[in-house]
Design a protein around this motif. Structure first.
Motif, PDB file in Angstrom:
ATOM      1  N   TRP A 253      40.877  42.318  29.545  1.00  0.00           N
ATOM      2  CA  TRP A 253      41.463  43.480  30.403  1.00  0.00           C
ATOM      3  C   TRP A 253      40.127  43.781  31.105  1.00  0.00           C
ATOM      4  O   TRP A 253      39.091  43.709  30.950  1.00  0.00           O
ATOM      5  CB  TRP A 253      41.740  44.722  29.746  1.00  0.00           C
ATOM      6  N   PHE A 254      40.300  43.891  32.563  1.00  0.00           N
ATOM      7  CA  PHE A 254      39.281  44.292  33.592  1.00  0.00           C
ATOM      8  C   PHE A 254      39.841  45.335  34.352  1.00  0.00           C
ATOM      9  O   PHE A 254      40.914  45.885  34.322  1.00  0.00           O
ATOM     10  CB  PHE A 254      39.235  42.942  34.625  1.00  0.00           C
ATOM     11  N   ARG A 255      38.995  46.130  34.994  1.00  0.00           N
ATOM     12  CA  ARG A 255      39.579  47.048  35.900  1.00  0.00           C
ATOM     13  C   ARG A 255      38.624  47.122  37.124  1.00  0.00           C
ATOM     14  O   ARG A 255      37.241  46.826  37.098  1.00  0.00           O
ATOM     15  CB  ARG A 255      39.252  48.569  35.258  1.00  0.00           C
ATOM     16  N   GLN A 256      39.063  47.789  38.282  1.00  0.00           N
ATOM     17  CA  GLN A 256      38.410  47.896  39.465  1.00  0.00           C
ATOM     18  C   GLN A 256      38.760  49.131  40.073  1.00  0.00           C
ATOM     19  O   GLN A 256      39.871  49.556  40.431  1.00  0.00           O
ATOM     20  CB  GLN A 256      38.814  46.783  40.413  1.00  0.00           C
ATOM     21  N   ALA A 257      37.596  50.058  40.458  1.00  0.00           N
ATOM     22  CA  ALA A 257      37.720  50.940  41.041  1.00  0.00           C
ATOM     23  C   ALA A 257      37.457  50.807  42.705  1.00  0.00           C
ATOM     24  O   ALA A 257      36.975  49.946  43.011  1.00  0.00           O
ATOM     25  CB  ALA A 257      36.835  52.041  40.621  1.00  0.00           C
ATOM     26  N   PRO A 258      37.965  52.128  43.389  1.00  0.00           N
ATOM     27  CA  PRO A 258      37.498  51.726  44.898  1.00  0.00           C
ATOM     28  C   PRO A 258      36.078  51.483  45.306  1.00  0.00           C
ATOM     29  O   PRO A 258      35.294  52.483  44.484  1.00  0.00           O
ATOM     30  CB  PRO A 258      38.152  52.775  45.370  1.00  0.00           C
ATOM     31  N   GLY A 259      35.535  50.573  45.804  1.00  0.00           N
ATOM     32  CA  GLY A 259      34.509  50.260  46.145  1.00  0.00           C
ATOM     33  C   GLY A 259      33.364  49.652  45.068  1.00  0.00           C
ATOM     34  O   GLY A 259      32.136  49.590  45.434  1.00  0.00           O
ATOM     35  N   LYS A 260      33.847  49.223  43.916  1.00  0.00           N
ATOM     36  CA  LYS A 260      33.182  48.777  42.831  1.00  0.00           C
ATOM     37  C   LYS A 260      33.696  47.366  42.735  1.00  0.00           C
ATOM     38  O   LYS A 260      34.759  46.915  43.030  1.00  0.00           O
ATOM     39  CB  LYS A 260      33.609  49.569  41.673  1.00  0.00           C
ATOM     40  N   GLU A 261      32.904  46.749  41.879  1.00  0.00           N
ATOM     41  CA  GLU A 261      33.037  45.385  41.332  1.00  0.00           C
ATOM     42  C   GLU A 261      34.075  45.407  40.087  1.00  0.00           C
ATOM     43  O   GLU A 261      34.309  46.465  39.599  1.00  0.00           O
ATOM     44  CB  GLU A 261      31.964  44.503  41.138  1.00  0.00           C
ATOM     45  N   ARG A 262      34.919  44.311  40.115  1.00  0.00           N
ATOM     46  CA  ARG A 262      35.967  44.311  38.917  1.00  0.00           C
ATOM     47  C   ARG A 262      35.013  44.036  37.831  1.00  0.00           C
ATOM     48  O   ARG A 262      33.959  43.275  37.724  1.00  0.00           O
ATOM     49  CB  ARG A 262      36.763  43.334  38.954  1.00  0.00           C
ATOM     50  N   GLU A 263      35.245  44.997  36.676  1.00  0.00           N
ATOM     51  CA  GLU A 263      34.314  44.966  35.719  1.00  0.00           C
ATOM     52  C   GLU A 263      35.009  44.574  34.469  1.00  0.00           C
ATOM     53  O   GLU A 263      36.365  45.103  34.216  1.00  0.00           O
ATOM     54  CB  GLU A 263      33.728  46.107  35.411  1.00  0.00           C
TER      55      GLU A 263
ATOM     56  N   ASP B 218      37.506  56.708  34.523  1.00  0.00           N
ATOM     57  CA  ASP B 218      38.314  55.646  34.036  1.00  0.00           C
ATOM     58  C   ASP B 218      39.532  55.310  35.000  1.00  0.00           C
ATOM     59  O   ASP B 218      40.121  54.338  34.865  1.00  0.00           O
ATOM     60  CB  ASP B 218      38.828  55.853  32.603  1.00  0.00           C
ATOM     61  N   THR B 219      39.611  56.190  35.876  1.00  0.00           N
ATOM     62  CA  THR B 219      40.327  55.737  37.102  1.00  0.00           C
ATOM     63  C   THR B 219      39.897  54.362  37.883  1.00  0.00           C
ATOM     64  O   THR B 219      39.183  54.241  38.396  1.00  0.00           O
ATOM     65  CB  THR B 219      40.461  56.722  38.306  1.00  0.00           C
ATOM     66  N   ALA B 220      41.179  53.553  37.838  1.00  0.00           N
ATOM     67  CA  ALA B 220      40.912  52.118  38.489  1.00  0.00           C
ATOM     68  C   ALA B 220      42.233  51.397  38.419  1.00  0.00           C
ATOM     69  O   ALA B 220      43.097  51.899  37.714  1.00  0.00           O
ATOM     70  CB  ALA B 220      39.875  51.565  37.421  1.00  0.00           C
ATOM     71  N   ILE B 221      42.397  50.346  38.995  1.00  0.00           N
ATOM     72  CA  ILE B 221      43.482  49.507  38.771  1.00  0.00           C
ATOM     73  C   ILE B 221      42.885  48.495  37.534  1.00  0.00           C
ATOM     74  O   ILE B 221      41.843  47.818  37.613  1.00  0.00           O
ATOM     75  CB  ILE B 221      43.759  48.477  39.948  1.00  0.00           C
ATOM     76  N   TYR B 222      44.020  48.407  36.620  1.00  0.00           N
ATOM     77  CA  TYR B 222      43.712  47.477  35.267  1.00  0.00           C
ATOM     78  C   TYR B 222      44.284  46.161  35.444  1.00  0.00           C
ATOM     79  O   TYR B 222      45.467  46.299  35.646  1.00  0.00           O
ATOM     80  CB  TYR B 222      44.132  48.562  34.039  1.00  0.00           C
ATOM     81  N   TYR B 223      43.592  45.293  35.377  1.00  0.00           N
ATOM     82  CA  TYR B 223      44.077  43.928  35.126  1.00  0.00           C
ATOM     83  C   TYR B 223      43.902  43.163  33.707  1.00  0.00           C
ATOM     84  O   TYR B 223      43.138  43.437  33.191  1.00  0.00           O
ATOM     85  CB  TYR B 223      43.440  42.971  36.299  1.00  0.00           C
ATOM     86  N   CYS B 224      45.251  42.339  33.618  1.00  0.00           N
ATOM     87  CA  CYS B 224      44.901  41.588  32.311  1.00  0.00           C
ATOM     88  C   CYS B 224      44.715  40.028  32.755  1.00  0.00           C
ATOM     89  O   CYS B 224      45.337  39.738  33.991  1.00  0.00           O
ATOM     90  CB  CYS B 224      46.093  41.642  31.372  1.00  0.00           C
TER      91      CYS B 224
END
Length: 125
Positions: A36-46, A90-96
């Motif tokens: 699982w990864f997540r990406q918030a506006p203006g930030k790298e996907r982590e 924790d607000t972000a788009i979460y990707y698997c």
């Protein structure tokens, strides 16, 4: 190609919980690691968390350890991310994402071959 679909995102109050799901196609899912990864506006996907094909090994980012739990149900071709004690950070788009398993759980985005479209998680204060 492997298809991954995330679900379970939404709006939750600070301190609340959400359970994300990642549903995968293909019968080879049980042999693949899932992250699982997540990406918030203006930030790298982590990196957030990863789990081995059998579910016997897990790995977490320091920011989520103790609050998030990754698990899988291979009979349903699904990996879950239980998120507790959520805060606005924790607000972000979460990707698997999935990849072949080589005996370890990588954290780098470039090592994962297949990705879902993401699901939005918003935590209000």
């Amino acid at each position: 190609q492997v298809q991954l679909v995330e679900s379970g995102g939404g709006l939750v109050q600070a301190g609340g919980s959400l359970r994300l799901s990642c549903a995968a196609s293909g019968r080879t899912f049980s042999s693949m690691l899932t992250g699982w990864f997540r990406q918030a506006p203006g930030k790298e996907r982590e990196f957030v968390a990863a789990i081995s094909p059998s579910g016997d090994s897990t790995r977490y980012a320091d920011s989520t350890k103790g609050r998030f739990t990754i698990s899988r149900d291979n009979a349903k071709n699904t990996v879950y991310l239980q998120m507790n004690s959520l805060n606005p950070e924790d607000t972000a788009i979460y990707y698997c994402a999935v990849d072949s398993y080589a005996g370890f759980l990588p954290t780098a985005r470039a090592t994962y071959e297949y990705w879902g479209q993401g699901t939005q998680v918003t935590v209000s204060s």
